[in-house]
Design an enzyme around this catalytic site. Sequence first.
Site, PDB file in Angstrom:
ATOM      1  N   ASP A   1      32.724  45.399  38.957  1.00  0.00           N
ATOM      2  CA  ASP A   1      33.124  46.146  40.142  1.00  0.00           C
ATOM      3  C   ASP A   1      33.927  47.387  39.745  1.00  0.00           C
ATOM      4  O   ASP A   1      34.833  47.295  38.902  1.00  0.00           O
ATOM      5  CB  ASP A   1      33.989  45.209  41.007  1.00  0.00           C
ATOM      6  CG  ASP A   1      34.263  45.763  42.376  1.00  0.00           C
ATOM      7  OD1 ASP A   1      33.299  46.008  43.111  1.00  0.00           O
ATOM      8  OD2 ASP A   1      35.457  45.940  42.723  1.00  0.00           O
TER       9      ASP A   1
ATOM     10  N   GLU B   1      28.995  48.733  38.034  1.00  0.00           N
ATOM     11  CA  GLU B   1      28.989  49.547  39.258  1.00  0.00           C
ATOM     12  C   GLU B   1      29.754  50.809  38.901  1.00  0.00           C
ATOM     13  O   GLU B   1      30.978  50.816  38.840  1.00  0.00           O
ATOM     14  CB  GLU B   1      29.676  48.830  40.423  1.00  0.00           C
ATOM     15  CG  GLU B   1      29.561  49.633  41.710  1.00  0.00           C
ATOM     16  CD  GLU B   1      30.711  49.448  42.686  1.00  0.00           C
ATOM     17  OE1 GLU B   1      30.543  49.722  43.872  1.00  0.00           O
ATOM     18  OE2 GLU B   1      31.826  49.059  42.266  1.00  0.00           O
TER      19      GLU B   1
HETATM   20  C1  GLC Z   1      32.988  47.785  45.096  1.00  0.00           C
HETATM   21  C2  GLC Z   1      32.357  46.701  45.926  1.00  0.00           C
HETATM   22  C3  GLC Z   1      32.857  46.832  47.315  1.00  0.00           C
HETATM   23  C4  GLC Z   1      34.350  46.677  47.315  1.00  0.00           C
HETATM   24  C5  GLC Z   1      35.016  47.650  46.365  1.00  0.00           C
HETATM   25  C6  GLC Z   1      36.438  47.280  46.088  1.00  0.00           C
HETATM   26  O1  GLC Z   1      32.600  49.058  45.462  1.00  0.00           O
HETATM   27  O2  GLC Z   1      30.972  46.776  45.831  1.00  0.00           O
HETATM   28  O3  GLC Z   1      32.257  45.933  48.201  1.00  0.00           O
HETATM   29  O4  GLC Z   1      34.859  46.878  48.606  1.00  0.00           O
HETATM   30  O5  GLC Z   1      34.367  47.668  45.119  1.00  0.00           O
HETATM   31  O6  GLC Z   1      36.526  46.147  45.277  1.00  0.00           O
END
Ligand code: GLC
Length: 524
Positions: free
Chosen positions: A201, A260
């Site tokens: 994340d 991500e």
């Molecule tokens: C990422 C996740 C999202 C979350 C954010 C904070 O972007 O995909 O759902 O709100 O991180 O952890």
Amino acid sequence: MSGEWWRSAVIYQVYVWSFADSDGDGIGDLPGVRSRLPYLRDLGVDAVWLNPFYPSPQADNGYDVADYRDVDPRFGTLDDVAGLIADAHDLGLRIILDLVPNHTSDQHPWFRAALAAPPGSRERARYLFRDGRGPDGAQPPNNWISMFGGRAWTRVGSQWYLHLFAPEQPDLDWTNDEVRAEFEDILRFWFDLGADGFRIDVAHGLAKDPQMPDLGEKQIATGPAPEGHPHWDLDEVHDVYRSWRRLSDSYPGERVFVGEVWVQSLDRLARYLRRDELHTAFNFTFLLARWSAKSLRTAVDDSIGHLLTVGAPATWVLSNHDVIRHVTRYGGGELGLRRARAAALLMLALPGGAYVYQGEELGLPEVTELPDELRRDPTFRRSQGADPGRDGCRVPLPWSGAVPSYGFGPGAAAWLPQPPEWAQLTVARQTGDPASMLELYRSALRHRRELPALGDGALHWLSTEDEVLAFRREPGFTCVLNVGDVPVPLPPEVDGARLLLASDPAADPGTLPAASAAWFAAGR
Ligand code: GLC
């Protein structure tokens, strides 16, 4: 399970809150996921990524983790995870977990200890506490803003702490050795339990400029990080991923990381995928591409080209739990569905791996009508409703039956209401209907497993008219996509080829209808 499986894997994203509810409380859970694993095997995917299921106050649906080595009682137990992994492996599916290293929950024991300890303490040093500005420290340390709206600092006593997301998600200080050691230990905990990998994340957010300078005008924007930004995409993050890669490589069976990573350019993205760092990353360039041949082709070429420089495979993704579902993004209604069908055939024919977000195989649209009091996404509250938030792509899946919860759970309960039209979109309803989205995905994934040309490798573009894209993959496979609004003749290169699959099954021979795609194999 063959080598480098991740270079061509199709990974299905399970949003645990909304996949399948075993106990009737209206919230999905791990026994629910476990009972539906055969569905995923039959769909034909290679792996499953589970969104966070750890103990959490759920201020951001589990992205606020209070204990990284356990399971929230809402979702089940550690035994359920072990059982789920074992069942998945028996079915030939791999399991990828979601790791949230940028921030913890404000209920994490570390943060509670930090609040109880004085400024300058070891407990506070794991987070980013700073003194405020102004004579009495009443102004935040700088002008950084939260991704969910409002400022990124909350005051506690004489200090402020940083949260790039909600105040319930305090950011960790990744220069702190204890933080680094703790996360390596967490990785080992789940790898030892059999996890095949992690989705990371906010992988571009861990490092912050220690000077914490104010954001410049241009930097006060959400979305991909402009270069020189003080808290996105700093070079120091790479050191973290190098040490994680050493750790994952020490385990048997090719454990993987998918980042991500929201960054300015594919050039910057490629840096996360150097050979000693993460294996893959989501390709948001493709997700963000407009529905035009030029935009899609540019996204494909740029992605492949940049990732090739570091030897990483491309990945393709159309939807996830943070964005508007692509049926709706592509125009909604019949048009959105047609385009989504065509996009699925494009995505699954491209070189590399792909991500399928739960429900896209059913053609689910974004749910725009939801009662405000049921919306859970913090962006909704923090923007005073100006931003509807991400709940509309998180509505529980319809599995069967004609009344809510459409088989999501044993009764009618579902934490977000499913629209009545979803009675037509259930798994049961679509199964066996050759014109359904579900059968299109099943067929495409079956071909993908059988055809040596698909998955990892290269593509070769054919020259086509303006709104048409066509490419070959060896041996003997061609994908043709008509992005435009009028039917077009098929390119001569597929003369005599065998039609494998068409997103519009009613097509006249020799033509490709508007907003549709088809797959061909050489020879009859
Ligand atoms: C990422 C996740 C999202 C979350 C954010 C904070 O972007 O995909 O759902 O709100 O991180 O952890």
